[in-house]
Each structure stands twice: as C-alpha cells, then as structure tokens.
Design a protein around this motif. Structure first.
Motif, PDB file in Angstrom:
ATOM      1  N   ASP A  73      10.195 -17.546  18.487  1.00  0.00           N
ATOM      2  CA  ASP A  73      10.259 -17.993  19.891  1.00  0.00           C
ATOM      3  C   ASP A  73      11.069 -17.009  20.732  1.00  0.00           C
ATOM      4  N   THR A  74      12.183 -16.498  20.162  1.00  0.00           N
ATOM      5  CA  THR A  74      13.012 -15.522  20.878  1.00  0.00           C
ATOM      6  C   THR A  74      12.191 -14.285  21.209  1.00  0.00           C
ATOM      7  N   LYS A  75      11.432 -13.782  20.243  1.00  0.00           N
ATOM      8  CA  LYS A  75      10.640 -12.568  20.468  1.00  0.00           C
ATOM      9  C   LYS A  75       9.485 -12.831  21.431  1.00  0.00           C
ATOM     10  N   ARG A  76       8.882 -14.030  21.334  1.00  0.00           N
ATOM     11  CA  ARG A  76       7.777 -14.365  22.229  1.00  0.00           C
ATOM     12  C   ARG A  76       8.283 -14.426  23.673  1.00  0.00           C
ATOM     13  N   GLY A  77       9.524 -14.860  23.844  1.00  0.00           N
ATOM     14  CA  GLY A  77      10.105 -14.949  25.175  1.00  0.00           C
ATOM     15  C   GLY A  77      10.410 -13.597  25.795  1.00  0.00           C
ATOM     16  N   ARG A  78      10.344 -12.538  25.028  1.00  0.00           N
ATOM     17  CA  ARG A  78      10.634 -11.197  25.544  1.00  0.00           C
ATOM     18  C   ARG A  78       9.411 -10.501  26.126  1.00  0.00           C
ATOM     19  N   THR A  79       8.248 -11.092  26.029  1.00  0.00           N
ATOM     20  CA  THR A  79       7.048 -10.405  26.530  1.00  0.00           C
ATOM     21  C   THR A  79       7.157 -10.251  28.032  1.00  0.00           C
ATOM     22  N   GLY A  80       6.721  -9.116  28.553  1.00  0.00           N
ATOM     23  CA  GLY A  80       6.867  -8.808  29.986  1.00  0.00           C
ATOM     24  C   GLY A  80       5.613  -9.074  30.757  1.00  0.00           C
ATOM     25  N   ARG A  81       4.973 -10.220  30.516  1.00  0.00           N
ATOM     26  CA  ARG A  81       3.698 -10.510  31.198  1.00  0.00           C
ATOM     27  C   ARG A  81       3.893 -10.801  32.687  1.00  0.00           C
ATOM     28  N   ASP A  82       4.958 -11.502  32.993  1.00  0.00           N
ATOM     29  CA  ASP A  82       5.094 -11.946  34.386  1.00  0.00           C
ATOM     30  C   ASP A  82       6.038 -11.066  35.202  1.00  0.00           C
ATOM     31  N   TRP A  83       6.191  -9.810  34.795  1.00  0.00           N
ATOM     32  CA  TRP A  83       6.997  -8.886  35.604  1.00  0.00           C
ATOM     33  C   TRP A  83       6.126  -8.419  36.759  1.00  0.00           C
ATOM     34  N   GLY A  84       6.568  -8.459  37.908  1.00  0.00           N
ATOM     35  CA  GLY A  84       5.635  -8.093  38.952  1.00  0.00           C
ATOM     36  C   GLY A  84       6.148  -7.210  39.919  1.00  0.00           C
TER      37      GLY A  84
END
Length: 142
Positions: free
Chosen positions: A131-142
């Motif tokens: 979960d910690t690693k999944r939370g690091r994904t930068g999908r919603d950086w805009g």
C-alpha cells in the motif's frame, strides 16, 4: 613422535600399525632439499586394524571409500623443511581424518511448524508495504 595421536576418547593411532615412507620434497629448503628425504607419506591399513571399534571401522571404510586403496589410507606431508615436523603434520592429519570419518551421524532434523501468528504478521507487513508503494505513484501530478 610426541605421544599417541588420539582419534577420539581413549582410541589412538597405534604406532605399530603406521607405515612411514620418506622421499625428496619439492617444497622449501634451498640446496639442502636436494639431499634430504623430508616428504612424508603415512599409510594406515584401515581394513585390517584392530585398534578401532568395529562400528567406527565400518563407518570409516564407508565414508573414506574414495580415498582408500585396498583398505589402506594414505596421507602426505611436505610443507615443512624438516622430516620430523612433516611426520608430526602427517600423523595429526591422519588422526583428524579418522576422527571425522568415525564421528556418529548427526541427529535427524525434526521439522517444525511455523506458528500461524508469524505467517499472518508477515502477510500483514507485506500488504502494508504494498500500500505504501502504491501510494507513491505519480498519476495525479499535474
């Protein structure tokens, strides 16, 4: 020789059953090495000895089968300049070899079960890390 070379407990290598052979060594020694027989070969007739208990003898014959020639084990020593020290080294090496070969087999391992709590804790930590690693994904950086 400096006393009997003990294999284990009260069992020692009998001096009467040891066969010594000396030859020229290729090791250190300068010009003297060409004239002295400092290499030592020690032979011990394992198949015909009465010095070892029967159980030990069978165990040693089985474990050292690859090193035996007609039931005789041979050890060489040439690392020292003097024949005397090479004799000591060969006798110690033979005693150690026989001690290892006659040792009783290790006790069989009893398989143990892993407690359920340990397994659950491991899986919980894996999930938390995921979960910690999944939370690091930068999908919603805009």
């Amino acid at each position: 020789m400096s006393g009997p070379h003990v294999i284990r407990g009260s069992v020692a290598l009998p001096e009467a059953e040891l066969v010594w052979r000396f030859s020229r060594s290729s090791g250190p020694g300068g010009q003297h090495v060409n004239t002295s027989d400092s290499q030592v070969e020690l032979r011990f007739d394992l198949a015909r000895t009465d010095a070892l208990p029967e159980v030990w003898k069978e165990r040693a014959l089985e474990r050292l089968a690859g090193r035996l020639v007609d039931g005789v084990i041979s050890v060489r020593a040439s690392e020292h300049r003097s024949q005397w020290r090479n004799r000591e080294a060969a006798a110690v090496r033979l005693a150690a070899l026989l001690a290892e070969a006659t040792a009783p087999p290790p006790k069989p391992r009893r398989p143990t079960r892993i407690p359920r709590g340990i397994n659950e804790r491991r899986l919980r930590q894996k999930k938390q890390r995921s979960d910690t690693k999944r939370g690091r994904t930068g999908r919603d950086w805009g």
